[in-house]
Motif scaffolding. Sequence first.
Motif, PDB file in Angstrom:
ATOM      1  N   GLU A   9      -3.581 -36.563  -5.237  1.00 17.25           N
ATOM      2  CA  GLU A   9      -2.289 -36.883  -5.866  1.00 17.25           C
ATOM      3  C   GLU A   9      -1.211 -37.885  -5.453  1.00 17.25           C
ATOM      4  O   GLU A   9      -0.933 -38.669  -5.871  1.00 17.25           O
ATOM      5  CB  GLU A   9      -1.544 -35.404  -6.318  1.00 17.25           C
ATOM      6  CG  GLU A   9      -0.198 -35.779  -6.617  1.00 17.25           C
ATOM      7  CD  GLU A   9       0.674 -35.804  -5.669  1.00 17.25           C
ATOM      8  OE1 GLU A   9       1.762 -36.276  -5.710  1.00 17.25           O
ATOM      9  OE2 GLU A   9       0.565 -34.789  -4.603  1.00 17.25           O
ATOM     10  N   PRO A  10      -1.303 -37.605  -3.926  1.00 16.96           N
ATOM     11  CA  PRO A  10      -0.242 -38.765  -3.475  1.00 16.96           C
ATOM     12  C   PRO A  10      -0.749 -40.322  -3.490  1.00 16.96           C
ATOM     13  O   PRO A  10       0.107 -41.243  -3.288  1.00 16.96           O
ATOM     14  CB  PRO A  10      -0.186 -38.394  -1.673  1.00 16.96           C
ATOM     15  CG  PRO A  10      -0.816 -36.943  -1.872  1.00 16.96           C
ATOM     16  CD  PRO A  10      -1.699 -36.849  -2.825  1.00 16.96           C
ATOM     17  N   GLU A  11      -1.818 -40.635  -3.859  1.00 18.46           N
ATOM     18  CA  GLU A  11      -2.357 -41.946  -3.977  1.00 18.46           C
ATOM     19  C   GLU A  11      -1.886 -42.650  -5.390  1.00 18.46           C
ATOM     20  O   GLU A  11      -2.079 -43.764  -5.505  1.00 18.46           O
ATOM     21  CB  GLU A  11      -3.964 -41.944  -3.950  1.00 18.46           C
ATOM     22  CG  GLU A  11      -4.733 -41.467  -2.688  1.00 18.46           C
ATOM     23  CD  GLU A  11      -6.239 -41.751  -3.174  1.00 18.46           C
ATOM     24  OE1 GLU A  11      -6.889 -42.462  -3.736  1.00 18.46           O
ATOM     25  OE2 GLU A  11      -6.803 -40.306  -2.370  1.00 18.46           O
TER      26      GLU A  11
ATOM     27  N   ARG B 182       6.166 -35.839 -10.967  1.00 16.07           N
ATOM     28  CA  ARG B 182       6.882 -37.018  -9.976  1.00 16.07           C
ATOM     29  C   ARG B 182       6.961 -38.147 -11.096  1.00 16.07           C
ATOM     30  O   ARG B 182       6.047 -38.776 -11.337  1.00 16.07           O
ATOM     31  CB  ARG B 182       6.088 -37.093  -8.677  1.00 16.07           C
ATOM     32  CG  ARG B 182       6.395 -38.037  -7.841  1.00 16.07           C
ATOM     33  CD  ARG B 182       5.745 -37.925  -6.237  1.00 16.07           C
ATOM     34  NE  ARG B 182       4.439 -37.863  -6.431  1.00 16.07           N
ATOM     35  CZ  ARG B 182       3.497 -39.219  -6.452  1.00 16.07           C
ATOM     36  NH1 ARG B 182       4.232 -40.245  -6.600  1.00 16.07           N
ATOM     37  NH2 ARG B 182       2.236 -39.236  -6.457  1.00 16.07           N
TER      38      ARG B 182
ATOM     39  N   PRO C  38      -0.061 -30.397  -7.733  1.00 17.89           N
ATOM     40  CA  PRO C  38       1.296 -30.912  -7.662  1.00 17.89           C
ATOM     41  C   PRO C  38       2.113 -30.942  -8.866  1.00 17.89           C
ATOM     42  O   PRO C  38       1.729 -30.664 -10.175  1.00 17.89           O
ATOM     43  CB  PRO C  38       0.864 -32.772  -7.739  1.00 17.89           C
ATOM     44  CG  PRO C  38      -0.622 -32.646  -8.330  1.00 17.89           C
ATOM     45  CD  PRO C  38      -1.182 -31.196  -8.179  1.00 17.89           C
TER      46      PRO C  38
END
Length: 229
Positions: free
Chosen positions: A200-202, A35, A32
């Motif tokens: 990673e999206p968590e 962000r 990733p």
Amino acid sequence: MNVTPSEPADRLPVDASARHSALLAEEAPAVPGPRASGKPVPPGPGVTVLAGPTAVGKGTVSAYIREHYPEAWLSVSATTRPARPGEQEGVHYFFVTSEEFDDLVDRDQMLEWAVVHGVNRYGTRRDKVDEAVAAGRHVLLEIDLQGARQVRESLPEATFVFLAPPSWPELVERLIGRGTETEAEQRRRLETARMELAAEPEFDAVVVNDRVERAASELVQIMGLTPRD
Ligand SMILES: Nc1nc2c(ncn2[C@@H]2O[C@H](COP(=O)(O)OP(=O)(O)O)[C@@H](O)[C@H]2O)c(=O)[nH]1
Ligand SMILES: Nc1ncnc2c1ncn2[C@@H]1O[C@H](COP(=O)(O)OP(=O)(O)O)[C@@H](O)[C@H]1O
């Protein structure tokens, strides 16, 4: 005729650079990019959780923050792993026996805990974190992914930060360069790292550990502290 049987290729001795190339040659998972946190920066004290794959530099970034940002409060975990040379009780970890760890869990003293890398148990003492938050400190927990998931259950208001490597080859280099694991252990950790990267999206935010000072500065900003560049 006396023929020496040939060994299977996977048992042939390989030198370190060949092993290095072999680890690097394996298919790279997606890594990733940075962000920003969707959550607002906490106005006051609170808990920030830092997790990420093995050897990304969680310990290095945390140590930098401990040294350069005394206003941050870094949780000291309890662990059943033996102390390494130079590690101090209560500074790097609280080193406890398996029985003492069981007791902390039984008495519900652990905010979270996990078996990390398949061997030792690591956990965060709930009372210490509560005291620090009550004292108005900005708390940082450097824990593994399983622990981060547990904290999300019990402290959903915490901020969850994923530390990412600049690239997969760089993560492999850092793991090999650290030189603290055997080749078999490196392979195992890289397999775990693939799964960890997929989580990673968590997280609320992704910080890329390109340079330690920069990553630390971004992290303290997310924690609500003032970065010093
Ligand atoms: N769940 C959880 N993981 C922890 C805790 N403390 C450390 N860890 C993780 O345990 C792993 C091993 O840490 P360490 O013993 O310093 O070994 P090293 O990272 O292999 O040098 C790292 O991934 C840490 O993030 C904790 O309190 N809870
Ligand atoms: N930003 C960085 N650039 C280059 N090397 C780094 C950086 N951060 C950490 N390292 C190195 O990578 C290796 C793994 O770091 P470490 O803090 O032990 O990782 P983790 O705690 O995530 O397992 C160490 O040798 C460390 O010196």
